[in-house]
Write an enzyme that holds these catalytic residues in place. Structure first.
Site, mmCIF file in Angstrom:
data_model
loop_
_atom_site.group_PDB
_atom_site.id
_atom_site.type_symbol
_atom_site.label_atom_id
_atom_site.label_comp_id
_atom_site.label_asym_id
_atom_site.label_seq_id
_atom_site.Cartn_x
_atom_site.Cartn_y
_atom_site.Cartn_z
ATOM 1 N N LYS A 38 0.844 -1.211 0.000
ATOM 2 C CA LYS A 38 0.000 0.000 0.000
ATOM 3 C C LYS A 38 0.874 1.253 0.000
ATOM 4 C CE LYS A 38 -0.198 -0.128 5.030
ATOM 5 N NZ LYS A 38 -0.997 -0.483 6.212
ATOM 6 N N TYR A 267 16.430 29.540 7.767
ATOM 7 C CA TYR A 267 15.325 30.314 8.338
ATOM 8 C C TYR A 267 15.390 30.392 9.863
ATOM 9 C CZ TYR A 267 12.894 30.006 3.822
ATOM 10 O OH TYR A 267 12.548 30.101 2.506
HETATM 11 C C1 PLP Z 1 -0.189 -1.474 6.810
HETATM 12 C C2 PLP Z 1 -0.816 -2.740 7.274
HETATM 13 C C3 PLP Z 1 -0.049 -3.902 7.416
HETATM 14 C C4 PLP Z 1 1.456 -3.934 7.280
HETATM 15 O O1 PLP Z 1 2.020 -3.432 8.464
HETATM 16 P P1 PLP Z 1 3.602 -3.433 8.739
HETATM 17 O O2 PLP Z 1 3.688 -3.024 10.152
HETATM 18 O O3 PLP Z 1 4.177 -2.410 7.821
HETATM 19 O O4 PLP Z 1 4.102 -4.780 8.484
HETATM 20 C C5 PLP Z 1 -0.704 -5.072 7.738
HETATM 21 N N1 PLP Z 1 -2.029 -5.091 7.932
HETATM 22 C C6 PLP Z 1 -2.795 -3.997 7.826
HETATM 23 C C7 PLP Z 1 -4.252 -4.087 8.061
HETATM 24 C C8 PLP Z 1 -2.219 -2.772 7.519
HETATM 25 O O5 PLP Z 1 -2.971 -1.682 7.439
#
Ligand code: PLP
Length: 373
Positions: A38, A267
């Protein structure tokens, strides 16, 4: 000419992702492995990461949204994929037609998926997401029995198949996660009692998969670790597991100047040189995902040594005080990469900016070019 790299780029080592997945599969030993890609593969590029993860032995892909799943399909990836966070108006037609498995968190979503299945004349695949403690997405306990009974009815009618059942853990304490898993076991038993036969049972993301064998069931949903990063925020822990960070963010020094003691920098003049020194300008800023919170705290590698950011990180650039190191315009600067090579790590940047390594890699974006090796 040595390879000094691009002006500002994220170099992604796809072989590292493949070997990380292979190492994790061996270590975790589950029948199934969902590689989570994702948010554009945590900033590494979803399509490329998906290919590399499948090559390493992942048999499923996981994404948040249907759009992310369809992007994989459009790129020609036909591996099983599950998406679990939905637009309230999502019709699911395209997802069902593309064979995307739908994570279901409400009874309304279950009905919508079934309706889509009838419209596109294809049996839908669903996976129930049970809320066992996080209070985010997922069916609340009170809805489980109704959802399972409805799913059984829809299965009998031929609209869908329940391919999986899952939950997501808080990583608060081990006991908190054990409590969630106990509740999850009740849900799993309820689903089976209702006649459902989920092939995939999964609860563990990276953290629980690594520290809690009971959470593995027959499948894990791993994101962070496959990118070579440690959920503990200690780069050494990832290395000890044989994982290698896949992303190196680097650029080229855009300006260099020798300045006297007491020279203010960037800045708000939050930094003043404590001696005569050399300042190097790095052409990445918060417009490229570099956290402004790392001002005066983050470190980078230039000329064989690690140096600290001087003053505020701006939108396009920040300054580094390199002391008397011999640095020239055009030299390579590495913001983070593999700590084993002497570079600062995503974990170092997380610490410097009060966040977690997940966020450091995922936010690298904007004008940064992604290059694959
Ligand atoms: C993002 C996500 C994962 C992966 O999590 P990691 O900690 O990056 O391994 C797994 N399950 C769900 C539902 C998520 O949203």
């Amino acid at each position: 000419m040595p390879d000094v790299g691009g002006f500002r780029e994220a170099v992604v080592d796809l072989a590292a992702i493949t070997t990380n997945v292979r190492a994790l599969r061996e270590l975790l030993g589950t029948e199934h492995f969902i590689a989570v890609v994702k948010a554009n593969g945590y900033g590494h590029g979803a399509v490329q990461v998906a290919g590399a993860a499948l090559a390493g032995g992942a048999d499923w892909l996981g994404v948040a949204t249907v759009d992310e799943a369809l992007e994989l399909r459009e790129a020609g990836i036909d591996a099983p994929v599950v998406a679990w966070l939905h637009d309230p108006d999502e019709s699911f037609d395209a997802a069902v037609a593309a064979g995307v498995s739908i994570g279901v968190s409400t009874i309304q979503q279950l009905r919508a998926v079934a309706a889509a299945a009838w419209r596109v004349a294809r049996q839908a695949s669903v996976q129930f997401k049970l809320d066992t403690g996080l209070s985010r997405n997922g069916l609340p306990r009170a809805d489980w029995d109704e959802a399972f009974a409805l799913a059984d009815e829809l299965e009998r009618a031929g609209a869908l198949h329940t391919a999986g059942i899952f939950t997501h853990l808080s990583n608060a304490t081990l006991q908190d996660d054990v409590d969630c898993l106990d509740l999850f076991d009740d849900g799993l038993a309820g689903a089976r009692a209702a006649g459902l036969t989920p092939e995939l049972v999964h609860a563990a993301a990276s953290a629980a998969a690594l520290r809690q064998p009971d959470a593995r069931y027959n499948c894990v949903r791993v994101g962070l670790a496959l990118y070579g990063l440690a959920p503990s925020q200690r780069a050494a822990d990832a290395r000890a597991l044989g994982l290698r960070p896949a992303m190196t963010v680097r650029g080229r020094v855009a300006h260099v100047k020798r300045v006297p003691v007491g020279t203010p920098v960037s800045y708000d003049y939050t930094y003043r040189t404590e001696r005569d020194t050399t300042l190097a300008l790095v052409p990445l800023g918060y417009g490229d995902g570099i956290p402004r919170a790392a001002s005066n705290r983050g470190t980078v590698w230039i000329g064989g040594a690690v140096h600290r950011i001087a003053g505020r990180v701006a939108m396009d650039q920040f300054v580094v005080d390199v002391g008397d190191t011999d640095v020239a315009i055009g030299d390579q600067v590495v913001l983070f990469g593999d700590g084993a090579e002497g570079y600062p790590t995503a974990e170092d940047w997380a610490e410097a900016s009060g966040t977690i390594n997940w966020e450091i890699v995922t936010r690298v974006a904007g004008r940064t070019t992604r290059r694959y090796v």
